[in-house]
Motif scaffolding. Sequence first.
Motif, short mmCIF file in Angstrom:
data_model
loop_
_atom_site.label_atom_id
_atom_site.label_comp_id
_atom_site.label_asym_id
_atom_site.label_seq_id
_atom_site.Cartn_x
_atom_site.Cartn_y
_atom_site.Cartn_z
N PHE A 465 6.53 13.49 33.58
CA PHE A 465 7.16 12.55 32.65
C PHE A 465 7.28 11.14 33.24
O PHE A 465 7.62 10.20 32.52
CB PHE A 465 8.55 13.06 32.23
CG PHE A 465 8.49 14.17 31.23
CD1 PHE A 465 8.61 13.91 29.87
CD2 PHE A 465 8.29 15.48 31.64
CE1 PHE A 465 8.54 14.94 28.95
CE2 PHE A 465 8.23 16.51 30.73
CZ PHE A 465 8.35 16.25 29.37
N GLN A 466 7.04 10.98 34.53
CA GLN A 466 7.17 9.67 35.18
C GLN A 466 5.83 9.08 35.60
O GLN A 466 5.77 7.96 36.10
CB GLN A 466 8.07 9.78 36.43
CG GLN A 466 9.48 10.27 36.14
CD GLN A 466 10.22 9.39 35.16
OE1 GLN A 466 10.13 8.17 35.22
NE2 GLN A 466 10.95 10.00 34.24
N GLY A 467 4.74 9.81 35.42
CA GLY A 467 3.45 9.37 35.93
C GLY A 467 2.60 8.66 34.89
O GLY A 467 3.06 8.31 33.80
N HIS A 468 1.34 8.46 35.25
CA HIS A 468 0.37 7.85 34.33
C HIS A 468 -0.14 8.98 33.42
O HIS A 468 -1.26 9.46 33.56
CB HIS A 468 -0.77 7.23 35.15
CG HIS A 468 -1.79 6.53 34.30
ND1 HIS A 468 -2.95 6.01 34.82
CD2 HIS A 468 -1.84 6.27 32.97
CE1 HIS A 468 -3.66 5.47 33.85
NE2 HIS A 468 -3.02 5.62 32.71
N THR A 469 0.72 9.37 32.49
CA THR A 469 0.47 10.58 31.69
C THR A 469 0.80 10.38 30.23
O THR A 469 1.51 9.45 29.85
CB THR A 469 1.34 11.75 32.20
OG1 THR A 469 2.72 11.41 31.95
CG2 THR A 469 1.13 12.02 33.68
N GLY A 470 0.30 11.31 29.41
CA GLY A 470 0.65 11.33 28.00
C GLY A 470 2.14 11.52 27.77
O GLY A 470 2.74 10.79 26.96
N PRO A 471 2.78 12.51 28.44
CA PRO A 471 4.22 12.71 28.23
C PRO A 471 5.08 11.49 28.55
O PRO A 471 6.10 11.27 27.91
CB PRO A 471 4.53 13.89 29.16
CG PRO A 471 3.26 14.68 29.17
CD PRO A 471 2.18 13.64 29.17
N PHE A 472 4.68 10.68 29.56
CA PHE A 472 5.43 9.45 29.85
C PHE A 472 5.41 8.53 28.63
O PHE A 472 6.44 7.94 28.25
CB PHE A 472 4.83 8.74 31.06
CG PHE A 472 5.32 7.32 31.25
CD1 PHE A 472 6.60 7.07 31.71
CD2 PHE A 472 4.50 6.24 30.93
CE1 PHE A 472 7.07 5.75 31.86
CE2 PHE A 472 4.95 4.93 31.08
CZ PHE A 472 6.24 4.70 31.55
N ILE A 473 4.25 8.40 28.01
CA ILE A 473 4.12 7.52 26.84
C ILE A 473 4.85 8.13 25.65
O ILE A 473 5.54 7.42 24.89
CB ILE A 473 2.62 7.27 26.53
CG1 ILE A 473 1.94 6.59 27.72
CG2 ILE A 473 2.46 6.42 25.27
CD1 ILE A 473 0.43 6.67 27.72
N GLN A 474 4.71 9.46 25.47
CA GLN A 474 5.44 10.13 24.40
C GLN A 474 6.95 9.96 24.56
O GLN A 474 7.67 9.73 23.59
CB GLN A 474 5.08 11.63 24.39
CG GLN A 474 3.66 11.91 23.91
CD GLN A 474 3.30 13.38 24.09
OE1 GLN A 474 3.60 13.99 25.13
NE2 GLN A 474 2.66 13.97 23.09
#
Length: 587
Positions: A465-474
């Motif tokens: 949730f804190q990285g360069h990821t889809g869930p961070f953006i979501q």
Amino acid sequence: MDFITTATIQAVKQLYNTTITPQDVNLQQTRKEFEGQVTIVTFPYTKFSRKSPEQTGQEIGTYLQENVAEVSGFNIIKGFLNVSIADSYWLAVYNETVVKEDFGIAAPNGKKVMVEYSSPNTNKPLHLGHVRNNLLGYSVAAILKAAGYEVIKANLVNDRGIHICKSMLAWQLFGNGETPQSSGMKGDHLVGKYYVLFDKAYKVQIEELKAAGKTEEEAKKSAPLILQAQQMLQKWEAGNEEVIDLWKTMNTWVYDGFAKTYKKLGVDFDQYYYESNTYLLGKDIIEEGLAKGVFFKKEDGSVWIDLTDEGLDQKLVLRADGTSVYITQDLGTAQLKYDNFGMDESIYVVGNEQDYHFKVLFLILQKLGKTWAKGLYHLSYGMVDLPSGKMKSREGTVVDADDLISEMEATAKEQTEALGKTADFAEEDKQHLYYIIGMGALKYFLLKVDPKKRLLFDPNESVDFQGHTGPFIQYTHARIKSVMSRGGEVTVVSTITEPDSVERDLIIAMSQYPETVNQAAKDFNPAAIANYVYELAKVYNKFYHEKSILQAENEELKAFRLNLSASTAKIIAKAMLLLGIEVPERM
């Protein structure tokens, strides 16, 4: 930034009595460590100014500041002129364009494009490689549509050939009438099971024949199972009703299984082509090519094309017995697709192991004088690797797409529950959220990398949730929605004229969305969208942490910041949708 380009041309004309074109003006986004938003590369103008790049930049910068109302300042770093644009300009951009509902959606450009992707074989389920293919094709189609193209999403299904007959024969020999209903298996998994059983039994026969004195090659060619499969293919091509009926039944099972996987992946198609209908196509094109002297016949009657002058080799296009090879039917299918839709461009989303094949295919069509061949493009992509030991498939070789999707949902559930973010969710809402996060993680991780690059997919890393990821953006989108729901309806009209730096940075980031879409469409590259929306989410989070939104000093400022938040959420949702990713309202 057309006005900067125009002003730079005027500056060079005024200062150095030289006329340049828009193509001579190299504008870049200013690097974060320097003041300014637009950088002009001044090295090319030193031949007119006969001064150093720094002096040239100083003169052009002074001209711009004195003559262009939107330019508020500048600084010089070697041969780079960093221009600061006035806050009033950015506010105007925000109020006049960013807030519009159709922001980032181009008007129709009158061009038609086909994107062909997926292209599965009907003898086995979809696997990890297919997942990258499907997500890439679907996203490119969505981006092109947003850029103003009329888009046809096509799927060419490989539903015939010896590999299909292997599954059919194994089912006849070992199946005992098993069906998806009786076994409880998805149809594509069931058919794949018999393809594996064929291979195992075939290998046993090869070893037995080798033990009896045959060479490896002789054993492979003379094993009873492969001979039976070849006979079945001949019967299929001769129209044998029993074989055709079995083929139709087993393909129906597979298509039902594929449909469920496609739905989970969130991809769809406008047009299906089937190799069982196209495998005889192309023979007319071979005759046409012989008449034009593009192809030549060898003594045994086989037909070839000589591409050695183009740095390739001689390529067989029709066997001596008159039967097609892959390139034959691909030539025919390319013509069929054009006859059906008359598109300006046709994109083939196929792995990089087929690079040579498509070079040859496109070159042949050009030599045949097909005017539409210049619009053909092979979107070549690299393999997807997994960390060793991760998500082994049933056979321990290829990762099954359905297993991957289930694993992603489980990983999303584990990570989300560990953060304690779903305590007040209804059970049904929880499951849907885990699916959205899991698929968002998978899609974003596979699409944020340039398609041409091979990538290593780590499921756990993708759900950070804190990285360069889809869930961070979501999560950023859900955070904005939470702020907006607590902020209530905005009733005050904001007349803010001086945004501070973090508010201005957010407006600038939002304003770059349409150009990002255009560039991604031009390059057929969803990674441009993925990396843009990640940067936008980072800028918003900086704004969120540095500025009080709901406790702003006055109602006017609160309204302005809530509006900025709402616009950011809309752009995040639009951009993620181009990647096929859903953004939750809360998480």
